[in-house]
Design an enzyme around this catalytic site. Structure first.
Site, mmCIF file in Angstrom:
data_model
loop_
_atom_site.group_PDB
_atom_site.id
_atom_site.type_symbol
_atom_site.label_atom_id
_atom_site.label_comp_id
_atom_site.label_asym_id
_atom_site.label_seq_id
_atom_site.Cartn_x
_atom_site.Cartn_y
_atom_site.Cartn_z
ATOM 1 N N HIS A 193 0.827 -1.209 0.000
ATOM 2 C CA HIS A 193 0.000 0.000 0.000
ATOM 3 C C HIS A 193 0.860 1.257 0.000
ATOM 4 O O HIS A 193 0.554 2.222 -0.711
ATOM 5 C CB HIS A 193 -0.940 -0.008 1.207
ATOM 6 C CG HIS A 193 -2.115 -0.911 1.021
ATOM 7 N ND1 HIS A 193 -3.139 -1.005 1.934
ATOM 8 C CD2 HIS A 193 -2.439 -1.777 0.025
ATOM 9 C CE1 HIS A 193 -4.034 -1.868 1.512
ATOM 10 N NE2 HIS A 193 -3.624 -2.359 0.362
ATOM 11 N N HIS A 253 1.539 -2.045 9.172
ATOM 12 C CA HIS A 253 2.921 -2.468 8.931
ATOM 13 C C HIS A 253 3.893 -1.891 9.974
ATOM 14 O O HIS A 253 3.552 -0.993 10.739
ATOM 15 C CB HIS A 253 3.390 -2.078 7.522
ATOM 16 C CG HIS A 253 2.727 -2.846 6.428
ATOM 17 N ND1 HIS A 253 3.163 -4.087 6.036
ATOM 18 C CD2 HIS A 253 1.659 -2.542 5.638
ATOM 19 C CE1 HIS A 253 2.398 -4.520 5.052
ATOM 20 N NE2 HIS A 253 1.477 -3.608 4.803
#
Length: 292
Positions: A193, A253
Site C-alpha cells: 500500500h 505495517h
C-alpha cells in the site's frame, strides 16, 4: 580588347563567388532545418543524465518520504497522531483494513491512476496544437512501462515475503494454505500500500507536468474550462492518495516495511521516466533517419 577580356573575367569571378555564397547559404539553411528536427538535439530530448538530475531535483518524492518516515516513526514509538487528534469512531474506521476507503481507493489505486492519466492525456492532446498523436503515444508508452513496473515490484514483494517467512502454524508450509486456513504468514512484508500510493502520486504528478508543458492554449473559454476541470480532478486525486498514505503510515505495517515500500516506489518511478525518455529518444531517431 585586353580591358574587355579582363572585365569579363572579373564578371565571371563575381558570378562564381555569388553562386558559391548562395549554395553555402542553402546548405546552412538545410543543416539548420535538420538540426531543428534532429531528436539528438538536447533542445528536444534531454540526455539520461540530465533527465535523472531533473527527477532528483523534484520536491514531491522528498515530501512523500517525509510523510512515511514521520508517521511511521511515531507509530513505532507507540504514538498514533491520527488517534490523538480525532474521535475514537474515526480512529476505529481508519484503523480497519476493510474500511471502504481501503477497499475502493487503495486496492483499486492503480486502476484509478490509469483511468485518470488516460483521460488527461486525451484532453491535453485535444488542446495541443502540435505533435498531438506523438504526445498520446508517448503518454501510453509511459503508462505501459509504469504498469509493468507496478506488476513486477508487487510480485517481487510477495516473493520476498514467501522466502523470508513461515506460517504461524509450523505444520503448514504453503502461503495459500496458511492464509486459507485463517492463519498468518509471518515474513518481511514490504508494504504494498505504501508503494502503490506513493508510486501513484508520483506518476499522476509527473504526467500532469508532462502534459501541461506540451500544452499550447488559445484564448477560447472551453479550453480554459477543460484544463481547469482536469487540474481540479488531479488535485483531488493527489490529496486522497496522500491522505491514505498518512493513514497507512499511521496504522499498518512496521517501520521498515513501509520504508522499503517508499524506496521501491521512488526507484520504480525513476526507472519509468528514465526508460520512457530513452524510448522516446530512440523512436524519434528512427523516424528522423527514415525521413532523411
Amino acid at each position: 580588347m585586353d580591358l574587355m577580356g579582363e572585365s569579363e573575367t572579373h564578371g565571371d569571378r563575381r558570378r562564381e563567388t555569388k553562386e558559391k555564397k548562395r549554395k553555402k547559404k542553402k546548405r546552412n539553411e538545410k543543416s539548420k532545418q535538420h538540426a531543428d528536427h534532429n531528436p539528438s538535439s538536447t533542445d528536444h530530448f534531454p540526455s539520461s543524465t540530465d533527465k535523472l538530475m531533473e527527477l532528483l531535483k523534484m520536491k514531491e518524492p522528498i515530501f512523500l518520504f517525509a510523510i512515511v518516515i514521520f508517521f511511521s516513526l511515531f507509530r513505532s514509538l507507540g504514538v498514533n497522531i491520527i488517534d490523538a487528534v480525532s474521535s475514537p469512531e474515526v480512529s476505529e474506521f481508519l484503523g480497519n483494513k476493510k474500511n471502504i476507503l481501503n477497499r475502493i481507493i487503495v486496492t483499486g489505486g492503480w486502476a484509478w491512476t490509469l483511468a485518470f492519466v488516460s483521460i488527461n492525456a486525451f484532453v491535453m492532446v485535444i488542446l495541443s496544437r502540435q505533435g498531438r498523436w506523438r504526445q498520446l503515444v508517448d503518454a501510453f508508452v509511459r503508462l505501459f512501462v509504469a504498469t509493468a513496473v507496478w506488476w513486477i515490484l508487487t510480485s517481487l514483494f510477495e516473493y520476498i515475503e514467501f522466502l523470508t517467512g513461515s506460517c504461524s502454524d509450523e505444520s503448514v508450509g504453503e502461503v495459500i494454505a496458511c492464509k486459507r486456513g485463517g492463519l498468518q504468514w509471518i515474513g518481511f512484508d514490504i508494504s504494498g500500500h505504501t508503494f502503490l500510493l506513493m508510486f501513484c502520486v508520483l506518476v499522476v504528478r509527473m504526467e500532469q507536468l508532462n502534459h501541461f508543458h506540451s500544452l499550447s492554449l488559445g484564448c477560447q473559454l472551453w479550453q480554459v474550462f477543460l484544463v481547469s476541470i482536469m487540474s481540479y480532478l488531479s488535485f483531488v486525486l493527489l490529496v486522497v492518495y496522500t491522505f491514505m498514505l498518512v493513514v497507512t503510515s499511521s496504522y499498518f505495517h512496521v517501520f521498515w516495511h513501509k520504508a522499503f515500500g517508499a524506496m521501491f516506489a521512488w526507484l520504480g518511478w525513476l526507472f519509468v521516466y528514465l526508460l520512457a525518455n530513452r524510448l522516446r529518444y530512440l523512436t524519434a531517431n528512427i523516424a528522423y533517419i527514415r525521413d532523411l
